[in-house]
Write a protein that holds these residues in place. Structure first.
Motif, short mmCIF file in Angstrom:
data_model
loop_
_atom_site.label_atom_id
_atom_site.label_comp_id
_atom_site.label_asym_id
_atom_site.label_seq_id
_atom_site.Cartn_x
_atom_site.Cartn_y
_atom_site.Cartn_z
N LEU A 41 51.66 36.05 37.11
CA LEU A 41 51.23 34.86 36.46
C LEU A 41 51.72 33.38 36.82
O LEU A 41 51.48 32.31 36.50
N ASP A 42 52.96 33.38 38.03
CA ASP A 42 53.42 32.29 38.08
C ASP A 42 52.65 31.00 38.87
O ASP A 42 52.62 29.92 38.67
N SER A 43 51.66 31.60 39.52
CA SER A 43 50.79 30.69 40.08
C SER A 43 49.26 30.51 39.22
O SER A 43 48.48 29.93 39.88
N LEU A 44 49.34 31.01 38.28
CA LEU A 44 47.90 30.93 37.42
C LEU A 44 48.12 30.62 35.97
O LEU A 44 49.54 30.74 35.54
N PRO A 45 47.16 29.81 35.66
CA PRO A 45 47.52 29.41 34.16
C PRO A 45 47.37 30.62 32.94
O PRO A 45 47.03 31.80 33.29
N LEU A 46 48.38 30.47 32.06
CA LEU A 46 48.41 31.62 31.23
C LEU A 46 46.95 32.02 30.52
O LEU A 46 46.24 31.40 30.14
N HIS A 47 46.71 33.49 30.32
CA HIS A 47 45.71 33.75 29.90
C HIS A 47 45.56 35.37 30.13
O HIS A 47 46.47 36.01 30.50
N PHE A 48 44.78 36.17 29.20
CA PHE A 48 44.35 37.35 29.18
C PHE A 48 43.04 37.74 29.23
O PHE A 48 42.37 36.72 28.47
N ILE A 49 42.29 38.99 29.71
CA ILE A 49 41.07 39.00 29.58
C ILE A 49 40.68 40.39 28.42
O ILE A 49 41.85 41.23 28.51
N LEU A 50 39.95 40.16 27.55
CA LEU A 50 39.91 41.27 26.70
C LEU A 50 38.95 42.48 26.99
O LEU A 50 37.69 41.89 27.47
N LEU A 51 39.21 43.64 26.80
CA LEU A 51 38.43 44.78 27.48
C LEU A 51 37.98 45.48 26.12
O LEU A 51 38.98 45.64 25.14
N ARG A 52 36.94 46.04 26.18
CA ARG A 52 36.47 47.19 25.20
C ARG A 52 36.13 48.55 26.13
O ARG A 52 35.26 48.54 26.81
N VAL A 53 36.90 49.71 25.44
CA VAL A 53 36.98 50.71 26.12
C VAL A 53 35.33 51.43 25.97
O VAL A 53 34.95 51.58 24.52
N LEU A 54 34.64 51.79 26.83
CA LEU A 54 33.13 52.24 26.48
C LEU A 54 33.31 53.78 26.72
O LEU A 54 32.59 54.30 25.67
N GLU A 55 33.77 54.61 27.91
CA GLU A 55 33.52 55.88 28.11
C GLU A 55 34.48 56.31 29.21
O GLU A 55 34.97 55.36 29.84
#
Length: 630
Positions: A41-55
Motif C-alpha cells: 500500500l506504500d504507493s497506493l491510497p489506503l483502501h480495501f475491497i469488500l467481497l462476498r463469498v458465493l460458492e
C-alpha cells in the motif's frame, strides 16, 4: 491469516484457500464477508475491497485432485501421508465484489463507499483477509447516518450457530438510522411466524425513541391482528402500546378491558354509501341472505358528497338520489341507531323540492295515501327523522295497495316514482313478512352518532408526534377496508394541504400496513387510487410506509419500484425469490439462503444507507423499562 487471489475481474474474484485458513478464521460460510487489499500500500491510497463469498470454484488442479481421491478409494488406503494431505487441502472460492471502502476525499475522518472498482492490477499483488469484529462493525455500520441511530440486531452470517473451536462467532451489532425510514417505503417480505411483526415493532420503536425530544414523526398503525395494541402473554410478547403508553394512542372497534382505548366507530347516517355495503356484508356473514334481504344488500347507494355536488340541471335525478338516502336513514332509525339530528340536518343535501327530511312526495299522493288509512287532516311535510319514518310507512302501504296508481308515476316522464332500488329499500324498511330493520340491530355496536371526529383527532395526534394504533383485530373485512381507506385518504389530503401551505417542515407521518397485497395488488387496475398515490407521491408529502406481505409478486410494481428499504425473512418459493432478485439485484447472491434458512428473526436487510445486503438476527422487541429475559 491471509490468502491470495487466483483470478480477478470487475465483478467477481476467485481466491485461493486452504483447510488451515478456513479453520483459523472460524470457517467461511456462503455469503460471508472478506476484504481484499493490495499487498503493497506504500504507493497506493489506503483502501480495501469488500467481497462476498458465493460458492466453491474449480482450481487448475481440480481434475488431478479428484483422480487422487479416486485412486485412494480404489486402493483402500487407511490414511493419507503428510505430503498428500498437504496437496489436497487447497481449494478456491468464488466471490463477488460489493465495492470499495476508502477515506472520503473531502471530509476528514469519514469513510466513503463505491459500488465499483476504479482499477485493479495483477492477481498476485493482492491479499485477502477475514475481517475481525472491529472491521466488520466498520463495514456494516460506517455508512449509516450518525443521527437517530437504533440497534436493530446482530450480524449473523449464517443460520448455523455452531462455532469452530478456534474462533467464536462474530459479535457485531447492526445499526439503522431512522433517517432511512422516515418518509420512505419499507418492505417486509417472508412467510408468517418468522418475525416480520417483531421487526415492524422495532422500526416503530426506533422512530419513537429517536423523536422523543422533537416529536417530528407521527405513526399510524393499521393493526389487523391486534398485536401492536395488546400484550400477548402466551408468547411473552409485549405490545408497542403498553411499552410506550405516553406516546401511543389506541382506537379499537372492540374495546378490551386490559387495553385502554378509544372507540373506533362509524356514523352510519353520515356515510350511507360505505356503511350500507358494510351492513350488506354483515348480513351475508350472518347467513341472512333471503329474498328481500338479498335485494336490499345488493343496492348501491350514492354518497352525500356526490349528491351535494350535482348541478341544478340534474335536479330530478338529485331528488331521486336524496330519497334513497332518506329511506336508508329511516331504516337506521327504525333499527334504533342513535342520531344527532341537528348535525345530520346541517350536512343533509336538499333541492327546492325536497327538504332535509322531506322525501318530496306530491300533495295529491300524500292526500290519497293518508285518506287510505282514514286520516283526513294531512300532517305537515316531514322535517324530522321520526316524521320521515311515519310518512314512508304510509306511502309504502299505499304503494302496495295500488301499485299501478297514476299518482305513483312522474307527471313529466310517466316513469314510476319508485325505481327497483327504491322498492328494495322500502321492502326492507317495512317488509310484508320478516324482521326488516330489526335484523341490523346487532350492528349498532359499530355505530356512534358522534363518530367522525376521530379522524380529526387522529390527525392532531399524528401532527404532535404520537403513534396511533387502530386495533382492527377480528374486524369484518368491510370495516377494515373502510377505516384503512378513509384514514389513508385523510392523511394524504392533510399532508398535501400542509405541502401547499409550506407547513411540512421536518415533520413526517409513517403508515404501517399488513397484508399489503390487499391494498397494493399486482394489477394496477385493481388498486384503489389512494394507495397508488402513496406509492408514487408519498415521499413528496413526507408520508412514509412500512408494509408487510408474504409474497413480493403480489405487490404493485409501482410500489416495489419506489421501495428503498427491504427486510426479507424466509421465503419458500423460488419464483418469489427470483422476483425479489429481479427487483433488487443486491439479493441475487442471497437467494439460496432465503430459501433454506427458517430461523425466526433471521433477516436479510437492505436500507437506504446500506449499499449491500446485511444478514441480521433481529433483536426481540423489548419495552424500554424491561430487560432481556424478564
Amino acid at each position: 491469516m491471509e490468502t491470495t487471489v487466483l483470478d480477478i475481474g470487475y465483478d467477481t474474484i476467485t481466491i485461493i484457500t486452504s483447510d488451515p485458513y478456513k479453520m483459523n478464521v472460524g470457517g467461511i460460510p456462503r455469503n460471508s464477508l472478506l476484504v481484499m487489499v493490495p499487498s503493497d500500500l506504500d504507493s497506493l491510497p489506503l483502501h480495501f475491497i469488500l467481497l462476498r463469498v458465493l460458492e466453491s470454484a474449480p482450481t487448475p488442479l481440480a481434475s488431478e485432485v479428484q483422480q487422487t481421491y479416486f485412486e485412494l478409494q480404489k486402493k483402500s488406503m487407511p490414511e493419507l501421508d503428510v505430503f498428500t494431505q498437504s496437496e489436497l487441502q487447497w481449494g478456491a472460492l468464488k466471490t463477488s465484489i460489493l465495492g470499495m471502502f476508502y477515506p472520503h476525499p473531502e471530509v476528514v475522518d469519514t469513510i466513503e463507499f463505491s459500488g465499483d472498482l476504479n482499477n485493479f492490477v495483477s492477481a498476485h499483488k493482492y491479499r485477502v483477509y477475514a475481517p475481525n469484529d472491529e472491521l466488520l462493525n466498520l463495514i456494516v455500520n460506517c455508512l449509516v447516518p450518525k443521527d437517530n441511530r437504533f440497534e436493530i440486531g446482530s450480524l449473523r452470517l449464517t443460520e448455523c450457530r455452531l462455532p469452530l473451536p478456534t474462533k467464536p462467532l462474530p459479535n457485531v451489532k447492526v445499526i439503522i438510522s431512522t433517517q432511512d425510514i422516515s418518509g420512505r417505503r419499507t418492505a417486509m417480505f417472508g412467510k408468517t411466524r418468522l418475525g416480520k411483526s417483531n421487526v415492524v415493532k422495532l422500526i416503530a420503536q426506533s422512530l419513537i425513541e429517536s423523536t422523543k425530544e422533537t416529536n417530528t414523526v407521527g405513526q399510524l398503525i393499521f393493526d389487523i391482528n391486534g398485536e401492536y395494541a395488546n400484550d400477548n402473554p402466551y408468547d411473552n410478547s409485549s405490545s408497542l402500546a403498553s411499552s410506550y403508553p405516553d406516546r401511543c394512542i389506541i382506537y379499537a372497534i372492540t374495546q378490551k378491558k386490559a387495553t385502554p382505548s378509544r372507540p373506533l366507530k362509524l356514523n352510519f347516517y353520515e356515510h350511507p354509501d360505505s356503511t350500507h355495503r358494510i351492513i350488506g356484508s354483515l348480513l351475508r356473514q350472518d347467513g341472512k341472505d333471503s329474498g328481500y334481504i338479498r335485494t336490499f344488500s345488493s343496492i348501491e347507494l350514492p354518497s352525500l358528497e356526490t349528491i351535494i355536488k350535482m348541478p341544478y340541471s340534474e335536479s330530478d335525478i338529485k331528488v331521486r338520489r336524496i330519497r334513497k338516502i332518506q329511506i336508508y336513514w329511516a331504516i337506521l332509525r327504525k333499527a334504533g341507531f342513535d342520531v344527532d339530528e341537528a348535525k345530520l340536518r346541517n350536512m343533509a343535501p336538499s333541492t327546492p323540492y325536497v327538504g332535509k327530511f322531506n322525501p318530496g312526495f306530491k300533495d295529491k299522493l300524500r292526500e290519497e295515501a293518508y285518506k287510505k288509512i282514514g286520516v283526513q287532516q294531512i300532517p305537515p311535510k316531514p322535517n324530522t327523522l321520526d316524521s320521515l319514518v311515519d310518512e314512508l310507512e304510509i306511502i309504502n302501504q299505499f304503494r302496495r295497495s295500488k301499485p299501478k296508481d297514476a299518482l305513483l308515476k312522474s307527471e313529466s316522464s310517466g316513469d314510476p316514482i319508485f325505481d327497483p332500488d327504491d322498492v328494495g329499500l322500502l321492502e326492507f324498511f317495512d317488509p310484508k313478512s320478516g324482521l326488516g330493520p330489526s335484523l341490523i340491530q346487532p350492528y349498532r355496536m359499530y355505530h356512534d352518532k358522534n363518530a367522525g371526529n376521530f379522524e380529526k383527532e387522529i390527525l392532531i395526534h399524528l401532527d404532535s408526534g404520537k403513534t396511533v394504533i387502530l386495533d382492527l383485530g377480528n374486524a369484518h373485512p368491510q370495516l377494515l377496508q373502510y377505516f384503512s381507506d378513509d384514514l389513508s385518504i385523510a392523511v394524504f389530503n392533510h399532508q398535501v394541504d400542509k405541502f401547499s401551505n409550506d407547513k411540512l417542515g421536518d415533520h413526517f407521518i409513517q403508515l404501517y400496513f399488513e397484508e399489503a397485497h390487499n391494498l397494493f395488488p399486482r394489477k394496477d387496475d385493481e388498486a384503489r387510487e389512494i394507495y397508488s398515490r402513496f406509492a408514487k407521491e408519498g415521499a413528496k408529502y413526507h408520508i412514509g410506509m412500512v408494509y408487510s406481505t408474504q409474497s413480493p409478486t403480489t405487490i404493485s410494481k409501482d410500489l416495489l419500484a419506489q421501495t428503498e428499504n427491504f427486510f426479507v425473512a424466509h421465503i419458500s418459493s423460488r419464483e418469489e425469490v427470483d422476483a425479489l432478485a429481479k427487483l433488487n439485484v443486491a439479493y441475487e447472491s442471497m437467494k439460496e439462503d432465503i430459501l433454506r434458512a427458517k430461523t425466526p428473526g433471521y433477516i436479510r436487510m437492505l436500507t437506504q444507507s446500506h449499499r449491500f445486503v446485511v444478514s441480521v438476527q433481529a433483536n426481540k422487541f423489548i419495552p424500554p423499562n424491561k430487560k432481556i429475559g424478564e
